[in-house]
Each structure stands twice: as structure tokens, then as C-alpha cells.
Write a protein that holds these residues in place. Sequence first.
Motif, mmCIF file in Angstrom:
data_model
loop_
_atom_site.group_PDB
_atom_site.id
_atom_site.type_symbol
_atom_site.label_atom_id
_atom_site.label_comp_id
_atom_site.label_asym_id
_atom_site.label_seq_id
_atom_site.Cartn_x
_atom_site.Cartn_y
_atom_site.Cartn_z
ATOM 1 N N GLU A 24 0.868 -1.179 0.000
ATOM 2 C CA GLU A 24 0.000 0.000 0.000
ATOM 3 C C GLU A 24 0.905 1.230 0.000
ATOM 4 O OE1 GLU A 24 -3.499 -0.339 2.760
ATOM 5 O OE2 GLU A 24 -2.435 -2.157 3.383
ATOM 6 N N ALA A 25 0.999 1.887 -1.158
ATOM 7 C CA ALA A 25 1.935 3.003 -1.311
ATOM 8 C C ALA A 25 1.261 4.139 -2.055
ATOM 9 C CB ALA A 25 3.189 2.548 -2.061
ATOM 10 N N THR A 26 1.017 5.222 -1.349
ATOM 11 C CA THR A 26 0.510 6.441 -1.970
ATOM 12 C C THR A 26 1.476 7.564 -1.652
ATOM 13 O OG1 THR A 26 -1.816 5.761 -1.812
ATOM 14 C CG2 THR A 26 -1.383 8.106 -2.097
ATOM 15 N N LEU A 27 2.258 7.969 -2.626
ATOM 16 C CA LEU A 27 3.217 9.060 -2.462
ATOM 17 C C LEU A 27 2.653 10.301 -3.132
ATOM 18 C CD1 LEU A 27 4.917 6.599 -1.703
ATOM 19 C CD2 LEU A 27 6.864 7.648 -2.861
ATOM 20 N N THR A 28 2.804 11.452 -2.471
ATOM 21 C CA THR A 28 2.132 12.672 -2.931
ATOM 22 C C THR A 28 3.107 13.820 -3.130
ATOM 23 O OG1 THR A 28 1.707 13.652 -0.753
ATOM 24 C CG2 THR A 28 0.183 11.939 -1.496
ATOM 25 N N ASN A 29 2.576 14.917 -3.630
ATOM 26 C CA ASN A 29 3.364 16.125 -3.827
ATOM 27 C C ASN A 29 3.506 16.948 -2.549
ATOM 28 O OD1 ASN A 29 0.572 16.648 -3.922
ATOM 29 N ND2 ASN A 29 0.842 18.503 -5.143
ATOM 30 N N GLU A 30 3.108 16.386 -1.405
ATOM 31 C CA GLU A 30 3.330 17.040 -0.118
ATOM 32 C C GLU A 30 4.773 16.806 0.328
ATOM 33 O OE1 GLU A 30 -0.593 16.381 2.468
ATOM 34 O OE2 GLU A 30 0.081 14.566 1.448
ATOM 35 N N LEU A 31 5.418 17.829 0.871
ATOM 36 C CA LEU A 31 6.764 17.687 1.434
ATOM 37 C C LEU A 31 6.621 17.100 2.835
ATOM 38 C CD1 LEU A 31 9.796 18.100 1.273
ATOM 39 C CD2 LEU A 31 9.468 20.433 2.148
ATOM 40 N N ASN A 37 7.543 13.137 5.325
ATOM 41 C CA ASN A 37 8.059 11.775 5.357
ATOM 42 C C ASN A 37 7.003 10.853 4.752
ATOM 43 O OD1 ASN A 37 9.460 13.114 7.994
ATOM 44 N ND2 ASN A 37 10.772 11.560 7.077
ATOM 45 N N GLN A 38 7.258 10.357 3.564
ATOM 46 C CA GLN A 38 6.309 9.509 2.869
ATOM 47 C C GLN A 38 6.268 8.129 3.537
ATOM 48 O OE1 GLN A 38 4.539 10.851 0.334
ATOM 49 N NE2 GLN A 38 5.732 12.716 0.005
ATOM 50 N N LEU A 43 15.469 6.447 0.676
ATOM 51 C CA LEU A 43 15.445 5.208 1.434
ATOM 52 C C LEU A 43 14.338 5.246 2.477
ATOM 53 C CD1 LEU A 43 19.287 4.704 2.011
ATOM 54 C CD2 LEU A 43 17.853 3.709 0.202
ATOM 55 N N PHE A 44 13.745 4.083 2.705
ATOM 56 C CA PHE A 44 12.686 3.940 3.707
ATOM 57 C C PHE A 44 13.164 2.974 4.779
ATOM 58 C CE2 PHE A 44 10.532 5.814 0.259
ATOM 59 C CZ PHE A 44 9.280 6.267 0.659
ATOM 60 N N GLU A 45 12.764 3.245 6.025
ATOM 61 C CA GLU A 45 13.096 2.346 7.124
ATOM 62 C C GLU A 45 11.836 1.974 7.886
ATOM 63 O OE1 GLU A 45 15.942 4.393 9.474
ATOM 64 O OE2 GLU A 45 14.603 6.041 10.030
ATOM 65 N N GLU A 46 11.857 0.780 8.443
ATOM 66 C CA GLU A 46 10.694 0.252 9.139
ATOM 67 C C GLU A 46 10.487 0.973 10.459
ATOM 68 O OE1 GLU A 46 9.032 -4.104 10.652
ATOM 69 O OE2 GLU A 46 10.949 -3.927 9.597
ATOM 70 N N ASN A 47 9.245 1.354 10.704
ATOM 71 C CA ASN A 47 8.913 2.071 11.934
ATOM 72 C C ASN A 47 7.490 1.700 12.331
ATOM 73 O OD1 ASN A 47 8.574 3.799 14.071
ATOM 74 N ND2 ASN A 47 8.773 5.685 12.891
ATOM 75 N N ALA A 48 7.361 0.901 13.393
ATOM 76 C CA ALA A 48 6.056 0.509 13.932
ATOM 77 C C ALA A 48 5.168 -0.120 12.863
ATOM 78 C CB ALA A 48 5.357 1.702 14.578
ATOM 79 N N SER A 67 10.022 7.135 4.955
ATOM 80 C CA SER A 67 11.222 7.678 4.316
ATOM 81 C C SER A 67 12.134 8.313 5.359
ATOM 82 C CB SER A 67 10.848 8.694 3.237
ATOM 83 O OG SER A 67 10.179 9.811 3.793
ATOM 84 N N GLN A 68 13.441 8.095 5.196
ATOM 85 C CA GLN A 68 14.400 8.612 6.170
ATOM 86 C C GLN A 68 14.439 10.134 6.175
ATOM 87 O OE1 GLN A 68 18.136 6.759 5.222
ATOM 88 N NE2 GLN A 68 17.553 4.774 6.099
ATOM 89 N N THR A 69 14.146 10.740 5.051
ATOM 90 C CA THR A 69 14.097 12.199 4.941
ATOM 91 C C THR A 69 12.795 12.615 4.271
ATOM 92 O OG1 THR A 69 15.250 12.137 2.816
ATOM 93 C CG2 THR A 69 16.605 12.417 4.803
ATOM 94 N N PRO A 70 12.295 13.798 4.596
ATOM 95 C CA PRO A 70 11.095 14.281 3.902
ATOM 96 C C PRO A 70 11.392 14.546 2.420
ATOM 97 C CG PRO A 70 11.515 15.528 5.924
ATOM 98 C CD PRO A 70 12.740 14.738 5.647
#
Length: 390
Positions: A39-46, A48-49, A83-88, A93-96
Motif C-alpha cells: 500500500e503506497a501512496t506518495l504525494t506532492n506534499e513535502l 516523510n512519505q 530510502l525507507f526504514e521500518e517504523n512501527a 522515508s528517512q528524509t522528507p
Amino acid sequence: MNIPFNKILILLLICFFANGCTETYPLLTNTYEEAIVVEATLTNELKNQEIKITKTSKFEDTSLQVEKGAEVVVKDNQNNSYLFEENAGVYVSQTPFQILPNRQYTLEIKTTDGKVYESSPEILPTVNQIQSIVPSVVTNKDNQIGVQINVNSYDPARTSKYYRFEYEESYKIIAPRWSFSKLIVTGPESVALIPNSSNTKICYSTKKSTDIILLNTNDLTEDRVNLPIRFIEEENYIIGHRYSILVKQYVENLAAYNFHRTMRDIAGSGTVLSPKQPGVLSGNIKCISDSNTKVIGFFDVTSVSEQRIFFNYNDMFPGQPAPYFNPCEDIRFKFCFGGEGCNGEDMIFNVEQNLMTYFFNTGTNYILVDAVCGDCTSFSSNVKPSFWID
């Protein structure tokens, strides 16, 4: 009926084999094939995706199994990698970053079993802003009076066309039978009144939409949205004082729209024994290391616009008393033990179990109400949301 995303494939299989049955049958999965669900929805919002990766579950399972330890990266055609890292249980994403126009983005996933998954390259669709969110009092087709909330937008270039909507509603709750005094149990046959905390009087609840709300404007003369997104009956307590709704409008491409439409049709089929066959759930992610490995999901690159409104019950229904979900009847207790008409033991039990709260008393005659009527924290939160405006 809202069905978890990663159970839709199992549901399709059950529908196929069960079609035509008339006997009651326990919905258990006799055959099970594991696959990852993206489930991946990435947007034009600045920001953390986020990307959610789970595994298919059996229809009778009650919890989701998260795909742990995966390597997740989003790349664009300008040699940027995120890069993405697992969190809960979610990959963040590691950076916004934000999805930018005129770039191609690809999702890559490598799981701990060595399998590699890749999406097709996706481009950000047109950015189209919400123009307004309008509440109005209407009578619906079921002859119910309530508040109809419409979302409006317009793309004069006719390049948006395919829309998906989500909303998050928040509302203020005031306990209708709140008292300045609180009843506590001090012994086997004794009680006392102490000052009640004002923190139990006013609460706030927030809920997200669960339906898949879609619209396309291909058959319209203009790329104009005027969508009834939410109807709330006038007696619904969530609008009884102050109500807010945040609407998000996503502009998608045709493939993403068709994917979500199929999901909606499956979830709305009503029963796994329905003859309705919504079609194949085909996404844009494949396992490139093993063509026989299945994957469910869609890498959705989308533009988003959001807007929030507030309104009070009196704005829509002037002079009418605020509705509440509980009748809030006064329950009388005679606080004595062993005699005729005594129900002190019952009163102590209801107070100790937080089932009822104090409203008032005259001597040994106490009036109590259901806890939801006198203490809103029994079912909601007294923390005011950061966005709330009174």
C-alpha cells in the motif's frame, strides 16, 4: 462492508468457488498462497512519505502480518534515491521529500527471502486544488433530514479527470449529564462526594473514512467536481455541538483509478456469495526476480489537495436541542441496604465498575446516569486537537 486490503485476493477466490451455494458455510480458507501486499501512496506534499508492506492473510485471520526487514527505496529518473526504514509496522522515508512534476518514480522492494519487486515508472498527475467544502441542510432520498457536505473543484484544462477522496472528521462532545460532584466508594456500605474534574466534561473524537470514494469526470462537459462526500443525519450526536471535516482530494492516473475502483467493487459486493464479479485486481508492481511470485498492490504517485471546515449545530439547525447518542435517562437509587426498596449494593457496583456517574441526590435518594452521559472520557479523549478552532 469494509474488507482489509490484503484479504481481497482471498475473497475473490472464495467468491469464485462459492458462487451458487445456498447452504450456510463457514468462511475458512482451505488453500492459502502467501504474497506480499503493498500500500503506497506518495504525494506532492513535502513530508516523510509512508509505505505499508504486509502479507496476505487467511479470511478468518484477525490480524495482519507485517513484512519485516525489507529494503525499500524510491528512485526517480534524476538519479535521486529515497530510502525507507521500518517504523512501527510501516516503512517511512528517512528524509522528507515530495513528488515533483515531470519526473518518473519507481518503487523497489527487496524482502528478506531475497526476492526483488519493482513498480512501473509513475509520473505525478495534474495538481488540482479543492475550491470549497460546503455543508447544507437537505432531505435525502430516504427522506432523512441532515447535513450534506459537498466538495468542489475545477480543472479548466480538463487534465485531472480521475479523483479519489478521503476525509477525516472530528467533533466536540459535551457530556449532557456532567456534574460538579463525583461519587466515590469509601467502604462496603459508604460513599462520598468529591469535586469532579472539568476534564471529564468536554471531549473530542476523530474518525477517518473507510470507504473508497472515487469520481471521474470523463462524461461531464467540464472537469468540475461537485461531490456529496458525507451525509450526517440531524439527530447524529457527532454534529451536536461543533464539527470539523478535513477532505483530501487525490488526482490519479487511469491505472490507479481502475485499481481502486476494483477494490471498491469487491469491498462493496456485500457478501462473498454475491454473484457480482468485480474483475481482476491488477496492480503495477511485479516480482522481477521470480515471475511466479505474486504481489498485490499499487504504487500510487498522486497529487493531493486538502481543505478543512468547521460548523456548529446551531449554524445548521438554529434553536434545536443538541442530539446525543444516548437517551441519558436518570436512574434512581435508594442508598440503603437490606430494607424494602434498598439498592445500595447495585449503586456501589455501578460506581466501582465505572458504569454510571453521579448527577445529583436528595438525602439517600441518588440519581445516577450512564457513564457516557456524565463522563465523556469513558469513550472519547479530552485532548483538544492541535488544529481545533472554537
